[in-house]
Write an enzyme that holds these catalytic residues in place. Structure first.
Site: not given
Ligand SMILES: *[C@@H]1O[C@H](CO)[C@@H](O)[C@H](O)[C@H]1NC(C)=O
Ligand SMILES: *[C@@H]1O[C@H](CO)[C@@H](O)[C@H](O)[C@H]1NC(C)=O
Ligand SMILES: *[C@@H]1O[C@H](CO)[C@@H](O)[C@H](O)[C@H]1NC(C)=O
Ligand SMILES: *[C@@H]1O[C@H](CO)[C@@H](O)[C@H](O)[C@H]1NC(C)=O
Ligand SMILES: *[C@@H]1O[C@H](CO)[C@@H](O)[C@H](O)[C@H]1NC(C)=O
Ligand SMILES: *[C@@H]1O[C@H](CO)[C@@H](O)[C@H](O)[C@H]1NC(C)=O
Ligand SMILES: *[C@@H]1O[C@H](CO)[C@@H](O)[C@H](O)[C@H]1NC(C)=O
Ligand SMILES: *[C@@H]1O[C@H](CO)[C@@H](O)[C@H](O)[C@H]1NC(C)=O
Ligand SMILES: *[C@@H]1O[C@H](CO)[C@@H](O)[C@H](O)[C@H]1NC(C)=O
Length: 477
Positions: A259-262
Site C-alpha cells: 500500500s501507499g501508507d501504513d
C-alpha cells in the site's frame, strides 16, 4: 427462481411468514441448488446463517455498468428482518457489481464469490455524507464531514464480510486525484468501516484501490480479520491497510498488504477529541502479516492515539521494501499512552529504519489541542528480529522531559545497506535496555546479560473464538 435458497420446506414457511408477498415467488425450486454455485460455497465464520439469498434476487446486475446501490440496500434491508430467525447471508455471485455505499445489518453475512468484483461507484451522489468521527472532531482530509464508506455498518452485533477471495475494487484513482488537487470538501470514503459494533469478521477478500483507508473498525470489539489481500499503488495517498481504532479484542492474521501508507495503523482518536472520547485500542493480536510499504510502516502505532493504545501483540511479521518496522508516532497534545507493546519474530528486507519512534509527529486537528497533554510511551518490547539491507537501524526520538521508557530490544540482527546513514542509532529522550543486538545500540539502551524482552504468555479471549463451518446454501452444518 425463488428469493431464498432453501433446503428444507420448513424454512420456506418461515420465510413466507416474514415476507408473505415475496415468498409467493419461491414456491418452486426450493429443494434444488441455485445456479450450481451456492452449493459449492464452504467457508468459516463466527456464525452461520439459516437463510441465504443472492444479489440478483433483488434486481442486481453484474454488468459492471448498472448501479447496484438500490439492490444492495433493498436486499440487506429485507434480510435484516430475518435476524431474529437465524439471520441471513447475501451472496454476491460472479460478475462485476458497480455500487455506491450500502449499510450492513446484524446477524448477517455478506459473501463475495471468488469471481465477483464489487466496483465502487465514482459518482459522488452515490456516497452520502456523514458526521466526522467524534474522537477526531473533523475529517482527516478536510475539516468538515466525510463521505460514508463503501461498505458501512454501525451499532451491529454479529456481522461477517467474507468470500472465496472475492474482490472489492475501490476505483480510488478518482479520489486520489481530487485529494492531490486539493478539491475535496469532505474527507474521502473508506472501503469498509464498522462502527460501534461487536462480533465482526472480515476475511478472505481481496481489496484493491481504496479511495483512502481500506478497513476501519472503530469503537468496536471482538473482531477477527483474516486472509485479506490488500493492494494499492505504492504512491496512492493514505491507502492504509487495516486501522483498528478505539477497538478491543481484535485478531488480525494472515494478511498480505501492499500500500501507499501504513499496512496496519493502530489508532484511538486525535488530540482533544480523542482525549475526551477516551476509548483505547487494546488487546490486539497481529500475526503472519506480510507488508510492502515503501513510504510507511509495516505497523504504525498512532499518530492518532489520544484514547490510548495498550496490549498489542505482533508476531511473525514480514516487511519488504518498507520505510520502518513497528513505528510509534505521537506528539505533544495527544495525551494518553502507548504501552505494553510486544513484537516477536520480525523479518525485514530493504528497510530505511528497523526501529522508529517519533515524539514530535505534529499534525493537529485544530489549534484547540492541550500543549500540556504529554503522551506516555512505556514498556515497548521487540525481540527475535532479522533485517537486511537497512539504511539506519534506529531513530528513537522521545519527548524532552517526557522520555519514552521501558524500551527493550533483544536478539536483533541487522545487516546494513551498501550506503548506510553515518549515525546508526539516533536516540534521544528514551530509556531502556538491549541484549544481543547488532550493530551495537546507542548508550541509552545499555546492553544487559543475555535475556529476552517480554511477550505475554496468556491467551486473549479473541483467540478462543472458534470459527464454524458454513455453506452457501443457508443451512447450518
Ligand atoms: C480463507 O481461505 C483459506 C484458504 O482458502 C481457508 O483455509 C480458510 O479457512 C478461509 N478462512 C475463512 C475464515 O473462511
Ligand atoms: C447508513 O447509515 C448511516 C449512518 O447511520 C446513515 O446516515 C445512512 O443514511 C444509511 N444509509 C442508508 C442507505 O440507509
Ligand atoms: C450507536 O451507538 C452509539 C454509542 O452507543 C450511540 O451514541 C448512537 O446513538 C447509536 N446510533 C444508532 C444509529 O443507534
Ligand atoms: C487472492 O487474490 C489475490 C489477488 O488476485 C492473490 O494475490 C492472492 O494470492 C489470493 N489469495 C488466495 C488465498 O488465493
Ligand atoms: C537494497 O536497498 C536499496 C534501497 O535502499 C535497493 O535499491 C536495493 O535494490 C536493495 N538491495 C537488495 C539486494 O535488495
Ligand atoms: C533469535 O531470533 C531468531 C529469529 O530471528 C530465532 O530463530 C532464535 O531462536 C532467537 N534466539 C533466541 C535465543 O531466542
Ligand atoms: C548478514 O550478513 C552476513 C554476512 O553476509 C550473513 O551471514 C547473515 O546471515 C546476514 N544476516 C541477516 C540477518 O541477513
Ligand atoms: C536524530 O535525532 C534528532 C533529535 O534528537 C533529530 O533532530 C535528527 O534529525 C536525527 N538524526 C537523524 C539522522 O535521524
Ligand atoms: C470444519 O471442517 C474442517 C474440515 O472439514 C474440520 O477439520 C474442522 O474441525 C471443522 N470445524 C468445526 C468447528 O466444525
Amino acid at each position: 427462481m425463488g428469493l431464498f435458497q432453501k433446503t428444507k420446506k420448513s424454512h420456506v414457511i418461515q420465510i413466507a411468514l416474514a415476507f408473505l408477498t415475496l415468498a409467493l415467488l419461491s414456491s418452486t425450486e426450493v429443494e434444488c441448488g441455485r445456479d450450481g454455485y451456492t452449493k459449492l460455497l464452504d467457508f468459516q465464520a463466527i456464525n452461520c446463517r439459516k437463510h441465504s439469498a443472492v444479489l440478483t434476487d433483488f434486481g442486481g446486475k453484474g454488468d459492471g455498468k448498472t448501479s447496484n446501490t438500490k439492490a444492495f440496500q433493498s436486499a440487506i434491508s429485507q434480510l435484516s428482518q430475518l435476524a431474529p430467525d437465524g439471520g441471513a447471508q447475501l451472496i454476491v455471485p460472479p460478475g462485476q457489481w458497480l455500487t455506491g455505499s450500502f449499510n450492513l445489518t446484524s446477524h448477517f453475512t455478506l459473501y463475495i464469490h471468488k469471481e465477483a468484483v464489487i466496483l465502487a461507484s465514482q459518482d459522488e451522489s452515490e456516497w452520502p455524507v456523514i458526521s466526522p468521527l467524534p474522537s477526531y472532531g473533523r475529517g482527516t482530509d478536510a475539516p468538515g464531514a466525510r463521505f460514508i464508506s463503501l461498505i458501512f455498518g454501525t451499532n451491529l452485533t454479529d456481522v461477517v464480510i467474507t468470500g472465496g477471495n472475492g474482490t472489492i475494487d475501490g476505483q480510488g484513482a478518482y479520489w486520489w486525484g481530487k485529494f492531490k488537487n486539493k478539491q475535496l470538501k469532505n474527507s474521502r470514503p473508506y472501503l469498509i468501516e464498522i462502527m460501534f459494533s461487536q462480533e465482526v469478521q472480515i476475511s478472505n477478500l481481496t481489496l484493491i484501490n481504496a479511495p483512502t483507508w481500506n478497513v476501519h473498525p472503530v469503537y468496536s470489539r471482538d473482531i477477527i480479520i483474516q486472509g485479506l489481500t490488500i493492494l494499492a499503488p505504492i504512491d496512492s495517498p493514505n491507502t492504509d491497510g487495516i486501522n483498528p481504532d478505539s477497538c478491543s479484542n481484535i485478531r488480525i492474521e494472515d494478511c498480505y498488504i501492499v500500500s501507499g501508507d501504513d499496512c496496519i495503523a493502530v489508532k484511538s482518536g486525535w488530540d482533544e477529541y480523542g482525549i475526551s472520547f477516551g476509548v483505547p485500542t487494546q488487546h490486539l493480536i497481529i500475526r503472519r502479516l506480510t507488508c510492502i510499504s515503501p513510504d510507511s510502516a509495516v505497523i504504525a502505532l498512532g499518530s492518532e492515539m489520544s484514547g490510548g493504545i495498550q496490549d498489542v501483540r505482533a508476531e511473525d511479521i514480514t516487511g519488504i521494501s518498507s520505510q520502518s518496522g513497528v513505528r510509534i508516532k505521537t506528539a505533544v497534545g495527544r495525551g494518553a499512552y502507548v504501552k505494553d507493546i510486544y513484537v516477536k519474530g520480525m523479518k525485514l528486507y530493504t528497510m530505511k529504519y528497523v526501529f522508529w519512534m517519533t515524539g514530535n509527529y505534529g499534525s493537529h486537528p485544530d489549534n484547540g489541542f492541550n500543549p500540556q497533554a504529554f503522551p506516555v510511551i512505556q514498556n515497548i518490547n521487540y525481540r527475535d528480529i532479522t533485517a537486511q539491507n537497512v539504511s539506519m537501524p534506529a531513530d528513537l526520538e522521545g519527548i524532552q522531559d517526557h522520555p519514552f521508557t521501558g524500551i527493550c530490544i533483544s536478539n536483533a540482527s541487522i545487516n546494513l545497506s551498501a550506503n548506510p546513514k553515518k549515525v546508526l542509532w539516533n536516540c534521544s529522550n528514551i530509556a531502556g535496555v538491549s541484549s544481543k543486538v547488532s550493530p551495537q545500540p546507542c548508550n541509552l539502551l545499555p546492553n544487559k546479560e543475555p535475556m529476552s524482552c517480554g511477550f505475554p504468555p496468556d491467551t486473549l479471549p479473541i483467540d478462543n473464538v472458534m470459527l464454524k463451518n458454513c455453506s452457501g446454501s443457508g443451512t447450518n452444518i
